[in-house]
Scaffold this active site. Structure first.
Site, PDB file in Angstrom:
ATOM      1  N   HIS A  54     -12.224  -6.755   7.392  1.00  0.00           N
ATOM      2  CA  HIS A  54     -12.873  -6.299   6.170  1.00  0.00           C
ATOM      3  C   HIS A  54     -14.092  -5.426   6.479  1.00  0.00           C
ATOM      4  CE1 HIS A  54     -10.508  -9.714   4.715  1.00  0.00           C
ATOM      5  NE2 HIS A  54     -10.548  -9.131   3.530  1.00  0.00           N
ATOM      6  N   GLU A  79       0.811  -1.220   0.000  1.00  0.00           N
ATOM      7  CA  GLU A  79       0.000   0.000   0.000  1.00  0.00           C
ATOM      8  C   GLU A  79       0.846   1.273   0.000  1.00  0.00           C
ATOM      9  OE1 GLU A  79      -2.491  -3.369   1.043  1.00  0.00           O
ATOM     10  OE2 GLU A  79      -0.564  -2.677   1.861  1.00  0.00           O
TER      11      GLU A  79
END
Length: 708
Positions: free
Chosen positions: A509, A439
């Site tokens: 999530h 990321e």
């Protein structure tokens, strides 16, 4: 551990004038450091960190590269390199005293954080290692511009090289390894210069990584195009010049990246806040003094007849006069104007909150042909990519297929939620491509690309995994414009699916956490709850000139209640403009994202009980629409602030506090909040429902508030 003597590289012959010029840069940098140290002791300078001992290597680097043509990503010891490229003593001292005319930051950053637009020295920051990925992105821009035929439009030259510098300690950072890996994989023209002085403050190199020589650990990359020039005597400017010439030539000829590791010294302490005598022996310090290029190279120039003793003294006197005059001018320079600290927090040329971005009336009829949020995000990306060839889309799994030869055979991935499906097939692999699973790499490279004129619209696959990019987002992306006093900018859009209500999303999530990002000055934060809003706000995000974090509640991607027509290629919603989802008389709900629909469901039930609820969808979280909040509070006199994140320390706390502070006399009851429990989101659906705010929680809150 005793250091082995560095090897001396074989040098190309330099002219007498070049050798003397190298010494002049070395000596000038030393005298500038010494003058700044004196200023610090006189309380005329407020921080000092030096480049002493690195000067010979840096002077050579400056001679091998082209200021205003090549690009430079520094760390804080690169005084001689900056000076050799044309950064004057006066420019440096303007930064030392924090003057308004400081070209790096206008007095906003510490000294030695170089930045100069005319010289292509990108704004430097303190977090060690953040520069590597940005440099790779800037070098990547050269290749992307060639592939897209954008060199002239973006002012990018085909023979540019990017130089990124670092100390040995910073090579421990993960972003160093990501940077090298990306550079080799992309074969971009970037030179990594490791200025190895053996210490990261007090920690020696062998504690940083195995063996204490980072170049030795990178040998496997040589087979993939990385040129490594190791163990260079960085105190010998001639040897350093030869090593850097080879590295720059390798990169400029498009053979791939290069890395030079040179042994330098640090005869002064890390900074004036440090005392090297606490951790270096006298023998170590004596050895560093023996290698000092200010003395050794001067002796060499006299011995080989380049300068007489008198000429050497004349050169030194000339430099000292330059330094003294520069200091005198900087001392007299004006500080930043009072109240100027808000300037350049955001773009002063393009205002995404203005009427120019308000084309919401062009939405058309939503009753027919309605599309989901994911469909309109995809359509908006296609519209905008067709309009602007500078837009690049990349991230994990966003391409249809990394291997272009199978594109005709496969349907294509296009992201785990299909938001980018078909973009690569339509616009090509040079504009839509996959990144490594890293990321920080995504955001760091995007910053470098944006600095060169591209418009990256990148994707972080899940908000839960955004944290490895936090340094690039907070310390870099959001403050580049401000810290450089408007000289540089990085208008990147970071798309990221967020939040829960997934039935099985669980801890990793289903996270929220938007208040972490709304707390960052300089970063726009958006969170739509409908397909139409997603289209209009995404287009505004892409066309504005500020960095934007575009939060997409993934539970809403394919819902039917929030569908909308494709409003066309010019439909925009300005930032800071809330939407009244439902008119009401008795109380107001201020919310956004997934909780908008839950508030509406509860309002329908409340209406059966005679409670009229007004619902305001903020749509953008930074900025937010205070005027709309004022209107609804003054209308109903009762207010609930609601969000999906945890109750404590959540985004709603700021709104509730401001309402209580500024609208107290318009309230008939205390401000209430509806939010998630102060815990993580669980996997089991029944437990998830219990943790996250549900319509029944809203209905209960409505009833309680009406009884006050």
């Amino acid at each position: 551990m005793a250091a082995t003597p560095p090897q001396t590289a074989t040098a190309e012959p330099l002219t007498r004038e070049q050798r003397v010029a190298l010494y002049r840069t070395i000596y000038a940098a030393r005298r500038i450091d010494d003058k700044e140290i004196t200023g610090k002791r006189q309380n005329k300078v407020f921080f000092q960190i030096n480049g002493v001992g690195h000067e010979a290597l840096q002077a050579a680097a400056a001679m091998c590269l082209r200021p205003g043509h090549d690009w430079f990503f520094f760390y804080y010891r690169d005084r001689a390199l900056a000076y050799g490229l044309g950064y004057t003593a006066k420019d440096m001292f303007l930064g030392s005293v924090g003057a308004e005319a400081d070209p790096a930051s206008g007095g906003r950053q510490m000294p030695s954080h170089w930045g100069h637009r005319a010289l292509n020295i990108f704004t430097t920051s303190s977090p060690t290692g953040s520069q590597f990925l940005q440099a790779v992105g800037a070098a990547e821009a050269i290749l992307r511009a060639e592939q897209g035929g954008l060199q002239e439009q973006l002012g990018i030259k085909s023979d540019e090289v990017v130089l990124v510098t670092t100390g040995d300690g910073t090579c421990s950072e993960g972003e160093f390894w990501e940077g090298v890996s990306n550079a080799v994989n992309l074969k971009v023209p970037v030179v990594f210069l490791v200025e190895d002085n053996g210490y990261a403050i007090s920690v020696p190199s062998e504690v940083q990584y195995p063996g204490g020589n980072v170049a030795a650990l990178l040998k496997g990359y040589e087979a993939h195009g990385l040129l490594i020039v190791d163990d260079v005597d960085g105190c010998d400017p001639v040897a350093s010049h030869a090593a850097l010439q080879a590295a720059v030539a390798h990169a400029r000829s498009r053979k791939g990246p290069a890395l030079v590791r040179a042994r330098v010294i640090r005869p002064y302490s890390h900074s004036l806040s440090d005392d090297e005598q606490l951790y270096k022996s006298k023998a170590q310090r004596d050895e560093e003094a023996r290698r000092d290029p200010v003395r050794t190279f001067a002796e060499r120039l006299v011995a080989q007849g380049d300068l007489t003793e008198a000429q050497l003294q004349m050169l030194r006197d000339e430099v000292q006069a330059e330094v003294d005059a520069a200091w005198a001018e900087a001392e007299a320079a004006a500080p930043p104007a009072s109240g100027s600290f808000y300037r350049h927090l955001y773009s002063e040329d393009v205002d995404p909150t203005s009427a120019a971005f308000d084309t919401e009336h062009a939405a058309g009829d939503q009753a027919t042909g309605a599309k989901t949020m994911i469909d309109l995000i995809n359509a908006t990306l296609k519209h905008e990519m067709a309009r602007d060839p500078r837009i690049l889309v990349f991230g994990e799994d966003v391409a249809d297929a990394s291997r272009a030869e199978i594109l005709e055979e496969v349907k294509g991935k296009g992201g785990v939620f299909k938001a980018t499906h078909g973009l690569q097939k339509q616009f090509g692999g040079h504009r839509v491509y996959n990144s490594p699973l890293a990321e920080a790499t995504i955001v760091g490279r995007a910053i470098g690309l944006a600095a060169r004129g591209f418009k990256p619209v990148v994707e972080i696959q899940f908000f839960d995994y955004i944290w490895p990019a936090m340094q690039q987002l907070r310390d870099e992306l959001a403050n580049i414009r401000w810290r450089s006093n408007g000289t540089f900018a990085a208008p990147v859009v970071v798309r990221v699916p967020i939040a829960g209500y997934l039935m099985g999303g669980a801890t990793y999530h289903s996270q929220c956490g938007e208040s972490t990002f709304t707390h960052i000055p300089g970063l726009r934060v958006v969170c739509p709850s409908s397909a139409l809003d997603a289209a209009g706000l995404l287009r505004t995000a892409i066309r504005c000139e500020d960095p934007v974090l575009f939060l997409e509640p993934k539970h809403l991607y394919r819902q039917t209640h929030n569908k909308g027509n494709d409003p066309g290629p010019e439909f925009m919603i300005p930032f800071g403009k809330a939407r009244t989802v439902r008119e009401g008389r008795d109380l107001s709900v201020i919310t956004y994202g997934n909780t908008v629909h839950r508030a509406v469901q509860a309002a329908r039930e409340a209406e059966k009980e005679g409670i009229s609820v007004e619902i305001l969808d903020l749509r953008t979280l930074n900025p937010y629409d205070w005027s709309a909040i004022e209107r609804t509070v003054k209308k109903t006199h009762r207010v609930i602030v609601a969000h999906e994140d945890t109750l404590s320390w959540g985004y709603g706390s700021e709104l509730a506090a401001r309402i209580a502070d500024e609208l107290f006399f318009h309230l008939d009851a205390p401000v209430r909040r509806v939010a998630a429990k102060d815990t993580w989101v669980a996997y089991q659906p029944a437990l998830e429902d219990e943790i996250l705010p549900q319509p029944k929680d809203f209905l209960e809150a409505y009833r309680k508030l009406m009884k006050v």
